[in-house]
Design a protein around this motif. Structure first.
Motif, PDB file in Angstrom:
ATOM      1  N   ILE C  52       0.456  -1.286   0.018  1.00 56.69           N
ATOM      2  CA  ILE C  52       0.005  -0.043  -0.078  1.00 56.69           C
ATOM      3  C   ILE C  52       0.579   1.233   0.238  1.00 56.69           C
ATOM      4  N   GLN C  53       0.262   2.372  -0.551  1.00 53.35           N
ATOM      5  CA  GLN C  53       0.957   3.842  -0.574  1.00 53.35           C
ATOM      6  C   GLN C  53       0.707   4.691   0.756  1.00 53.35           C
ATOM      7  N   ILE C  54       0.949   4.875   1.440  1.00 58.02           N
ATOM      8  CA  ILE C  54       0.826   6.578   2.342  1.00 58.02           C
ATOM      9  C   ILE C  54       1.908   7.848   1.481  1.00 58.02           C
ATOM     10  N   ASN C  55       1.346   7.874   1.535  1.00 56.65           N
ATOM     11  CA  ASN C  55       2.153   9.128   1.303  1.00 56.65           C
ATOM     12  C   ASN C  55       3.100   9.401   0.299  1.00 56.65           C
ATOM     13  N   GLY C  56       3.495   8.533  -1.006  1.00 61.72           N
ATOM     14  CA  GLY C  56       4.528   8.332  -1.719  1.00 61.72           C
ATOM     15  C   GLY C  56       4.610   7.623  -1.056  1.00 61.72           C
ATOM     16  N   THR C  57       5.075   6.554   0.065  1.00 60.63           N
ATOM     17  CA  THR C  57       5.541   5.928   0.874  1.00 60.63           C
ATOM     18  C   THR C  57       5.041   4.092  -0.345  1.00 60.63           C
ATOM     19  N   ARG C  58       5.294   3.428  -0.796  1.00 61.30           N
ATOM     20  CA  ARG C  58       4.568   1.922  -0.632  1.00 61.30           C
ATOM     21  C   ARG C  58       5.495   0.951   0.191  1.00 61.30           C
ATOM     22  N   ILE C  59       4.970   0.719   0.952  1.00 57.91           N
ATOM     23  CA  ILE C  59       4.962  -0.103   2.176  1.00 57.91           C
ATOM     24  C   ILE C  59       3.809  -1.907   1.925  1.00 57.91           C
ATOM     25  N   ALA C  60       4.711  -2.430   2.448  1.00 58.08           N
ATOM     26  CA  ALA C  60       4.083  -3.657   2.490  1.00 58.08           C
ATOM     27  C   ALA C  60       3.896  -4.505   3.888  1.00 58.08           C
ATOM     28  N   MET C  61       2.080  -5.399   4.063  1.00 62.79           N
ATOM     29  CA  MET C  61       1.975  -5.097   5.071  1.00 62.79           C
ATOM     30  C   MET C  61       0.469  -6.640   4.957  1.00 62.79           C
ATOM     31  N   THR C  62       1.124  -7.070   6.353  1.00 67.93           N
ATOM     32  CA  THR C  62       0.855  -8.751   6.173  1.00 67.93           C
ATOM     33  C   THR C  62       0.141  -9.248   8.119  1.00 67.93           C
ATOM     34  N   THR C  63      -1.063  -9.945   8.080  1.00 63.87           N
ATOM     35  CA  THR C  63      -1.725 -10.290   8.894  1.00 63.87           C
ATOM     36  C   THR C  63      -1.758 -11.755   9.087  1.00 63.87           C
ATOM     37  N   ASP C  64      -1.452 -12.443  10.374  1.00 66.40           N
ATOM     38  CA  ASP C  64      -1.482 -14.236  10.034  1.00 66.40           C
ATOM     39  C   ASP C  64      -2.211 -14.545  11.846  1.00 66.40           C
ATOM     40  N   SER C  65      -2.507 -15.474  11.765  1.00 60.66           N
ATOM     41  CA  SER C  65      -2.790 -16.173  12.891  1.00 60.66           C
ATOM     42  C   SER C  65      -2.027 -17.058  13.093  1.00 60.66           C
ATOM     43  N   PHE C  66      -1.601 -17.654  14.679  1.00 61.42           N
ATOM     44  CA  PHE C  66      -1.127 -18.749  14.672  1.00 61.42           C
ATOM     45  C   PHE C  66      -1.822 -19.905  15.011  1.00 61.42           C
ATOM     46  N   VAL C  67      -2.842 -21.077  14.789  1.00 58.94           N
ATOM     47  CA  VAL C  67      -2.630 -21.647  16.049  1.00 58.94           C
ATOM     48  C   VAL C  67      -2.781 -22.775  15.964  1.00 58.94           C
ATOM     49  N   VAL C  68      -1.704 -23.252  17.236  1.00 56.68           N
ATOM     50  CA  VAL C  68      -1.140 -24.643  16.553  1.00 56.68           C
ATOM     51  C   VAL C  68      -0.852 -25.726  17.871  1.00 56.68           C
ATOM     52  N   SER C  69      -1.423 -27.002  17.717  1.00 60.66           N
ATOM     53  CA  SER C  69      -1.205 -27.861  18.793  1.00 60.66           C
ATOM     54  C   SER C  69      -0.622 -29.019  18.200  1.00 60.66           C
ATOM     55  N   PRO C  70       0.675 -29.333  19.208  1.00 61.14           N
ATOM     56  CA  PRO C  70       0.975 -28.896  20.287  1.00 61.14           C
ATOM     57  C   PRO C  70       1.826 -27.270  20.479  1.00 61.14           C
ATOM     58  N   LEU C  71       1.725 -26.538  21.697  1.00 64.48           N
ATOM     59  CA  LEU C  71       2.587 -25.435  21.465  1.00 64.48           C
ATOM     60  C   LEU C  71       3.696 -25.421  20.699  1.00 64.48           C
ATOM     61  N   ARG C  72       4.947 -26.170  21.834  1.00 65.37           N
ATOM     62  CA  ARG C  72       6.296 -26.483  21.227  1.00 65.37           C
ATOM     63  C   ARG C  72       5.968 -27.503  20.815  1.00 65.37           C
ATOM     64  N   PHE C  73       7.099 -27.854  20.033  1.00 65.24           N
ATOM     65  CA  PHE C  73       7.400 -28.510  19.298  1.00 65.24           C
ATOM     66  C   PHE C  73       9.116 -28.899  18.738  1.00 65.24           C
ATOM     67  N   PRO C  74       9.593 -30.358  18.351  1.00 63.27           N
ATOM     68  CA  PRO C  74      10.613 -30.145  18.522  1.00 63.27           C
ATOM     69  C   PRO C  74      11.007 -29.331  16.878  1.00 63.27           C
ATOM     70  N   GLY C  75      12.401 -28.254  17.179  1.00 62.54           N
ATOM     71  CA  GLY C  75      12.767 -26.961  16.888  1.00 62.54           C
ATOM     72  C   GLY C  75      12.025 -26.134  16.371  1.00 62.54           C
ATOM     73  N   GLY C  76      10.843 -25.897  17.559  1.00 56.19           N
ATOM     74  CA  GLY C  76      10.124 -24.925  17.546  1.00 56.19           C
ATOM     75  C   GLY C  76       9.123 -24.609  18.236  1.00 56.19           C
ATOM     76  N   SER C  77       8.024 -23.677  18.091  1.00 56.02           N
ATOM     77  CA  SER C  77       7.010 -23.273  18.945  1.00 56.02           C
ATOM     78  C   SER C  77       6.070 -22.221  18.241  1.00 56.02           C
ATOM     79  N   ILE C  78       4.725 -22.094  19.001  1.00 52.83           N
ATOM     80  CA  ILE C  78       3.996 -20.468  18.346  1.00 52.83           C
ATOM     81  C   ILE C  78       4.758 -19.342  18.535  1.00 52.83           C
ATOM     82  N   GLY C  79       5.139 -19.732  19.521  1.00 55.01           N
ATOM     83  CA  GLY C  79       6.306 -18.455  19.649  1.00 55.01           C
ATOM     84  C   GLY C  79       6.819 -18.181  17.867  1.00 55.01           C
ATOM     85  N   GLU C  80       7.805 -18.565  17.885  1.00 57.33           N
ATOM     86  CA  GLU C  80       8.487 -18.693  16.984  1.00 57.33           C
ATOM     87  C   GLU C  80       7.897 -18.865  16.039  1.00 57.33           C
TER      88      GLU C  80
END
Lengths: 107, 375, 346
Positions: C52-80
């Protein structure tokens, strides 16, 4: 209709001889050996696994035999071509080809 | 992977393909049925049709237990989930199969206790871990799977586990092959026999197909080279005017089958007088039920189920496809009303059903129509 | 167009799990309900991040929701995942993540140490990715109304100079690059749930792919036509979306696609296709044929890019589909994933 894959027995449960751990390229799962009661299964044996049960002990000798058959498919084809060169083929339509002759050609 | 990779070796596959082309008489159109849905899946998965000459046609057979299960049986099984004390456990294959009021997965999303299990033994374990609940294992499958269910029931009785039962939908393959061969509009040259069923029943049960019907049968493995080699063996028989049962899958299938597995089945199951097959109708003595000695572990003997019967929509031509009279894409509903996501007919419900396999993997599906329908 | 009533094509009576699984059902929901009502004026296909363009500057924007079970797993977790997922969505849109805001939905009764572990994981992932966490919000719902914790992250990013990607620019002959082995994350999660009783030495691949994206942008910026991180639904689903959006065929060579043994073993055992399994630390790029080798070279030199490969190319046919070819001359179409991958026994 049934997904079954080969796995290698890596350990047989010390407390229950019908439970074993199998390995499928680094993936391990407990399998039930109860349907192979007639076979003696040892670590290192390969079994066919379906829904967590070992269904059959895989025969290394038969697998090697099959590989040999597959390897000579081409060569036996060449040999057959030579035989066909004699014009035997055209004497009979495929459906009426004498069974005895075919067996001789094939094996 | 041992016993897998060597049977996918590209140079040998090419050789086998050449041999098939060499053996196939160009004046003859061969129609070979692979009985087993696992073969259907493998044929599409490995793109084996590309390796066959035009005149060697593979007809997909009835060996998909998910496909041939009537919707009423799913409804009956799922009716038990109305009781919050019940856990409904089934293989992943069943999870997306629609019943009248939704699939097991949809029941789960609505809050019913539905679990995916990899093994009947895992369902038994669920019962041990949840003594306050009753676990219903929704069993499906041919003779490959039935012994595992049988042994699990034997174990449940030995343990005296009261909170476990099996809703049994096990079927047997031979009556289905007979039904297909009895069909008047059927013309087949031979059969690729179901390798994994044969680990249990062996090769003898197919002998009547060769002897009485004059059709060759080759019991086959599931890797590309297994299937191609089996076709080579069939073509050699056909060329020689032979009709015998051969075993291509000797590394796994003993000619006599697996006696321990057969014993477990005979101990727990008896034949039902008749059973309905989706797409084929009622077939006598084609399914297994749990003997009354094990009635305590039979969901149908223990609980009341409504006994639902659902007829497939007339427009779905599953029976014709199942018998090889029509190709999947020749059905009026294929790829339009009937897709893997919203299956109307039996053969679209499982990835090994011939319609779903054709839809998912074949180049000839009507892509544009599907894209339009999904928007 | 703006004056006519929005055309809602989504007619399904209720939301099912499949609508969130990233396959065809998700696409029907987004294109049939969200798009006509929310972004009727939007041009072109929907992607993971908006520019999107704001005052002549183009920025990228995104959103995502994280729903994972189990919360922690080998190599990572929901926070990462919550940080890396958003950083990666921006990266594959050609942007460097600058700031992220976070929303936590927490279930009453959640032990503080579980929350703290995830917040720490997020902090570390943000630091590793070089992104600032600029704010957030917390909601707590009654016990039983959520599964412990859900995290939503929204990120803004600065566009990298010299990249202009869009599916329309994809041409026959373009090459398909893949950053590394596939399926690690999805199989890790499937096994970590414990229901299948299967063990394997395998870890989620969760990481920021931005350094890799940056390396190919530097090497082949103008030649990059399209990028995507193949998360839910896997490589097959991402490439099917591309095929539909660009109207071309995507042809892959099966033997080139890197799959670790444990992923392969689990897939063989469970009847799954690695092409349908989720990834959290890989990306796909379509690069013009003349720049593909330079892009691959740059990727392989970048840290964590050693396994990068060219797995196929864009062709005219089969238009709108993904075709996988084998060494021995067989081929098959690979469809999008319908719902979540489920283990098969038949």
């Amino acid at each position: 209709m049934c997904l079954a894959i080969p796995g290698k027995i890596i350990e047989i449960d010390a407390h229950n001889a019908q439970q074993a751990m199998v390995d499928v390229v680094g993936v391990r799962r407990k399998v039930d050996l109860g349907l192979l009661a007639e076979e003696s299964i040892r670590p290192g044996d390969w079994v066919l696994i379906h829904v967590g049960f070992a269904m059959s002990k895989i025969s290394e000798a038969e697998a090697a035999d099959q590989m040999r058959t597959l390897m000579i498919l081409g060569e036996s084809a060449a040999a057959l071509e030579e035989v066909e060169g004699y014009g035997l083929e055209n004497e009979y339509p495929p459906s009426e080809y004498p069974a005895s002759k075919s067996r001789g050609l094939v094996s | 992977m041992k016993y897998v990779d060597e049977f996918r070796a590209p140079e040998l596959i090419s050789k086998a393909g050449e041999e098939i082309r060499r053996l196939a008489d160009p004046k003859h159109h061969y129609r070979i049925m692979e009985v087993c849905g696992g073969h259907t899946h493998a044929i599409y998965r490995f793109g084996l049709k590309d390796l066959l000459p035009e005149n060697v046609e593979l007809i997909h057979g009835p060996g998909c237990p998910v496909c041939v299960l009537p919707m009423g049986r799913i409804d009956d099984g799922l009716s038990l989930t109305a009781n919050p004390e019940f856990i409904f456990a089934a293989f992943g294959d069943m999870m997306r199969v629609p019943g009248t009021h939704g699939s097991p997965l949809e029941y789960k999303a609505r809050g019913m206790d539905v679990r995916i299990v990899y093994s009947p033994a895992d369902a038994l374990k669920l019962a041990r871990l949840n003594p306050q609940k009753h676990v219903v294992f929704f069993a499906i499958g041919f003779e490959t799977t039935a012994p595992s269910t049988a042994l699990t029931i034997i174990r449940a009785r030995a343990e005296g586990l009261p909170n476990f039962s099996v809703f049994c939908n096990h079927v047997t393959i031979i009556p289905a092959i007979r039904a297909i061969l009895d069909s008047p509009d059927m013309r087949l040259d031979g059969f690729v026999g179901p390798g994994h069923v044969s680990t249990v029943i062996g090769c003898r049960p197919y002998e009547w197909i060769a002897k009485d019907q004059g059709k060759p049968v080759v019991v086959s493995g599931f890797e590309p080279l297994d299937i191609l080699q089996s076709i080579v063996m069939l073509l050699r028989q056909l060329r020689g005017g032979q009709a015998i049962v051969e075993n291509q899958y000797k590394r796994v299938v003993p000619w006599e089958g697996n006696p321990a597995a057969l014993r477990a089945m005979a101990e727990v199951f008896e034949l039902r007088p008749y059973f309905e097959w989706r797409g084929l109708g009622f077939i006598s003595q084609s399914a297994l039920k749990i003997r009354s000695a094990y009635g305590e572990w039979d969901s149908e003997q223990r609980f009341t189920v409504p006994g639902v019967r659902v007829t497939d929509p007339k427009a779905a031509q599953c029976g014709e496809v199942l018998k090889g009279v029509l190709k999947p894409s020749q059905c009026k509903l294929f790829g339009r009303e009937c897709t893997p996501e919203q299956p109307v007919g039996a053969l679209m419900v499982s990835s090994e059903g011939s319609c779903a396999a054709h839809y998912n993997y074949s180049q000839h599906r009507p892509i544009t129509i599907d894209a339009a329908a999904s928007l | 167009m703006a004056t006519t009533a929005p055309k809602i094509k989504f007619r399904e009576p209720q939301i099912e799990m499949a609508h969130g699984a990233g396959g065809k059902a998700s696409r029907r929901l987004v294109e049939g309900l969200f798009a006509p009502l929310l972004f009727a004026g939007a041009q072109g296909p929907l992607s993971d991040a908006a520019h999107i363009q704001i005052n002549g500057t183009r920025i990228a924007m995104t959103t995502d929701s994280f729903v994972v079970s189990p919360l922690r797993f080998p190599g990572g977790s929901i926070g990462e995942l919550a940080i890396n997922g958003t950083v990666n969505d921006l990266a594959v849109s050609g942007a460097r993540a600058e700031a992220i805001v976070v929303t936590f939905v927490l279930e009453a009764g959640l032990p503080t140490d579980i929350l703290e572990a995830e917040v720490r994981a997020m902090g570390q992932a943000a630091e590793a990715a070089g992104v600032r966490i600029a704010g957030g919000d917390t909601k707590v719902v009654e016990h039983g109304k959520a599964d412990r914790m859900y995290i939503t992250t929204t990120g803004v990013g600065r566009l990298l100079p010299g990249v202009a990607i869009s599916p329309e620019s994809v041409q026959p002959g373009d090459k398909i690059l893949l950053s590394g082995a596939i399926g690690d994350h999805g199989i890790t999660i499937l096994l970590a749930r414990g229901e299948l009783d299967i063990e394997a030495e395998i870890r989620s691949d969760t990481r920021s792919v931005f350094p890799l994206v940056q390396s190919i942008v530097r090497a082949a910026g103008g030649g990059i036509r399209w990028m995507r991180d193949p998360t839910r639904g896997g490589v097959a689903t991402s490439l099917n979306e591309l095929a539909r959006d660009c109207g071309r065929g995507i042809v892959l060579s099966e033997e080139k696609i890197p799959v670790r043994d444990a992923v392969r073993g689990a897939c063989e055992l469970l009847g799954l296709d690695p092409l349908h399994i989720a990834n959290e630390g890989q990306f796909l790029a379509v690069v013009s044929a003349d720049q593909a080798d330079a892009a691959l070279e740059a990727l392989r030199r970048a840290p964590g890019g050693a396994e990068a490969v060219i797995i196929g190319e864009v062709r005219d046919e089969p238009a709108g589909s993904v075709l996988v070819t084998t060494l021995y001359g067989g081929s098959r179409l690979v469809d999008m994933l319908v719902g979540d991958p489920l283990p098969r026994i038949c």
